[in-house]
Design a protein around this motif. Structure first.
Motif, PDB file in Angstrom:
ATOM      1  N   GLN A  73      -2.620   1.759  -4.724  1.00  9.32           N
ATOM      2  CA  GLN A  73      -1.806   2.758  -4.008  1.00  9.32           C
ATOM      3  C   GLN A  73      -0.320   2.408  -4.039  1.00  9.32           C
ATOM      4  OE1 GLN A  73      -4.607   1.329  -2.659  1.00  9.32           O
ATOM      5  NE2 GLN A  73      -5.519   2.642  -1.114  1.00  9.32           N
ATOM      6  N   CYS A  77       0.829  -1.214   0.000  1.00  4.50           N
ATOM      7  CA  CYS A  77       0.000   0.000   0.000  1.00  4.50           C
ATOM      8  C   CYS A  77       0.863   1.263   0.000  1.00  4.50           C
ATOM      9  CB  CYS A  77      -1.010   0.001   1.142  1.00  4.50           C
ATOM     10  SG  CYS A  77      -2.354   1.194   0.857  1.00  4.50           S
ATOM     11  N   ASN A  78       0.356   2.309   0.601  1.00  6.51           N
ATOM     12  CA  ASN A  78       1.031   3.600   0.535  1.00  6.51           C
ATOM     13  C   ASN A  78       0.965   4.246   1.910  1.00  6.51           C
ATOM     14  OD1 ASN A  78       0.373   6.871  -0.390  1.00  6.51           O
ATOM     15  ND2 ASN A  78       2.211   5.866  -1.122  1.00  6.51           N
ATOM     16  N   SER A  79       1.906   3.843   2.755  1.00 11.46           N
ATOM     17  CA  SER A  79       1.969   4.406   4.105  1.00 11.46           C
ATOM     18  C   SER A  79       3.056   5.463   4.145  1.00 11.46           C
ATOM     19  CB  SER A  79       2.269   3.295   5.113  1.00 11.46           C
ATOM     20  OG  SER A  79       2.869   3.850   6.266  1.00 11.46           O
ATOM     21  N   LYS A 126      -4.075  -2.045   5.283  1.00  9.14           N
ATOM     22  CA  LYS A 126      -4.691  -2.273   3.965  1.00  9.14           C
ATOM     23  C   LYS A 126      -4.879  -3.752   3.662  1.00  9.14           C
ATOM     24  CE  LYS A 126      -5.775   0.337   1.807  1.00  9.14           C
ATOM     25  NZ  LYS A 126      -7.155   0.859   1.852  1.00  9.14           N
ATOM     26  N   LYS A 163      -2.484   5.788  16.542  1.00  9.89           N
ATOM     27  CA  LYS A 163      -3.199   4.758  15.774  1.00  9.89           C
ATOM     28  C   LYS A 163      -3.715   3.642  16.690  1.00  9.89           C
ATOM     29  CE  LYS A 163      -1.426   6.164  11.427  1.00  9.89           C
ATOM     30  NZ  LYS A 163      -0.247   6.137  10.584  1.00  9.89           N
TER      31      LYS A 163
HETATM   32  P1  RI2 Z   1       0.085   6.358   6.925  1.00 10.93           P
HETATM   33  C1  RI2 Z   1      -3.709   3.720   4.359  1.00 10.93           C
HETATM   34  O1  RI2 Z   1      -5.105   3.569   4.272  1.00 10.93           O
HETATM   35  C2  RI2 Z   1      -2.984   2.423   4.108  1.00 10.93           C
HETATM   36  O2  RI2 Z   1      -3.660   1.292   4.628  1.00 10.93           O
HETATM   37  C3  RI2 Z   1      -1.687   2.690   4.841  1.00 10.93           C
HETATM   38  O3  RI2 Z   1      -0.958   1.515   5.106  1.00 10.93           O
HETATM   39  C4  RI2 Z   1      -2.241   3.335   6.108  1.00 10.93           C
HETATM   40  O4  RI2 Z   1      -3.306   4.160   5.659  1.00 10.93           O
HETATM   41  C5  RI2 Z   1      -1.270   4.114   6.911  1.00 10.93           C
HETATM   42  O5  RI2 Z   1      -0.816   5.245   6.210  1.00 10.93           O
HETATM   43  P2  RI2 Z   1      -5.973   4.183   3.036  1.00 10.93           P
HETATM   44  O6  RI2 Z   1      -6.386   5.579   3.451  1.00 10.93           O
HETATM   45  O7  RI2 Z   1      -0.705   6.901   8.062  1.00 10.93           O
HETATM   46  O8  RI2 Z   1      -5.181   4.128   1.778  1.00 10.93           O
HETATM   47  O9  RI2 Z   1       1.340   5.686   7.365  1.00 10.93           O
HETATM   48  O10 RI2 Z   1      -7.201   3.279   2.979  1.00 10.93           O
HETATM   49  O11 RI2 Z   1       0.329   7.383   5.845  1.00 10.93           O
END
Ligand code: RI2
Length: 320
Positions: A164, A133-135, A213, A238
């Motif tokens: 993502q 995903c995109n964290s 994700k 979180k």
């Molecule tokens: P950061 C995102 O959720 C992804 O699941 C990602 O791993 C997580 O949030 C954490 O992202 P989505 O909004 O807070 O794409 O590290 O459903 O940026």
């Protein structure tokens, strides 16, 4: 009174994922409270109801990423405490809200910076990583390790259905990191080449389980089998306080058109399509959680929260 257009726009953008990523939606949501606050005119009690209403609209946008209600809790609990201790001018309350919004954003940004530092220490020269995903927080860790001069390679899963992973691949590759994009189902195929999996989190439960994700838990399972280390990079906001009281984290299920086009659905009315946006990785598959307070095992994570914040938030639903 109604809410300003700019506020409504943020609510819609979070719902539709034009604004996404757990940390970003938390920051944008608390900033939207400020937009609402600035647009208010009227009496004190009315102001409090109005801000609570704005908070309810924001917390109802996406159910899983707990960073969003935690950000709102941070601001609202402080504001309500000021109000209850006698602050009774709208202008003063607006100033306070402004201050608490700034505080939360600063906490969020600084937390990500610290996590990058602590997480990068756990990455070694020559490591091959995999991320999903995109964290923004996980990307921060990877970039920091690279910036420290460690030679690393990163596999990135594309992350169906919204891809993502492409954003992540672009971000890492444009930073100069050797990046390979793979389909989600290739994660196990490559797992024996991977030294560490690094992902973010949308929520962390009281038992140390991580919600992230969809597909994360499958990758964790493959990592566990291959004895590949599994690292979660997540700010302490979180943590889901509801899970302390035995409540489960709600998993968002999104529109099926994210998975297949509408025409396909119409041609195949007998096929049911499901689209959960997140899954739960059990603590047994997680080696470490990197937070701004330090690096802990999943079982230590709730203890760290309790030690640092006590019973976490004075009110769980200050918007009610
Ligand atoms: P950061 C995102 O959720 C992804 O699941 C990602 O791993 C997580 O949030 C954490 O992202 P989505 O909004 O807070 O794409 O590290 O459903 O940026």
């Amino acid at each position: 009174m109604g809410y300003p257009d700019d506020f409504i726009r943020v609510v819609e953008d979070i719902k539709s994922m034009r604004i996404r990523g757990a940390a970003r939606i938390a920051r944008e949501a608390v900033s939207a409270l400020r937009v609402a606050s600035e647009g208010f005119s009227g009496g004190v009690e009315e102001y409090i109801d109005y801000i609570k209403g704005a908070a309810r609209m924001l917390v109802n946008t996406r159910p899983t990423a707990v960073s969003l209600p935690n950000g709102i809790r941070y601001v609202l609990n402080k504001l309500l405490s000021d109000y209850r201790s006698g602050l009774d001018s709208v202008e003063q309350l607006k100033d306070r809200l402004d201050r608490y919004v700034d505080e939360f954003i600063r906490i969020s940004v600084e937390a990500a910076e610290k996590i990058a530092v602590y997480g990068a220490r756990r990455i070694e020269d020559g490591d091959v990583l995999l991320t999903h995903c995109n964290s923004s927080v996980a990307i921060g860790v990877i970039k920091r390790a690279f910036d420290e001069g460690k030679s690393i390679k990163v596999f990135v899963t594309e992350t169906r259905p919204r891809y993502q992973g492409r954003l992540t691949a672009e971000a890492l590759s444009s930073h100069g990191i050797e990046t390979t994009l793979i389909v989600d189902s290739a994660a196990r195929y490559y797992m024996n080449e991977i030294d560490k999996v690094v992902v973010g989190a949308d929520a962390i439960a009281a038992n140390g389980a991580v919600v992230n994700k969809i597909g994360t838990s499958q990758i964790a399972l493959a990592a566990h089998e291959a004895r590949t280390s599994f690292m979660v990079a997540a700010e302490t906001y979180k943590f889901s306080p509801d899970t302390l009281f035995g409540r489960l984290i709600k998993i968002e299920e999104r529109e099926v058109e994210e998975v297949v086009p509408r025409e396909w659905l119409e041609k195949n009315p007998g096929v049911r399509v499901r689209n959960p946006a997140f899954d739960v990785t059990p603590p047994e598959y997680i080696d470490l959680i990197v937070t701004e307070l330090g690096v802990v095992s999943p079982s230590m994570f709730p203890l760290l929260i309790m030690e640092r914040y006590g019973l976490v938030y004075s009110e769980l639903e200050p918007w009610e």
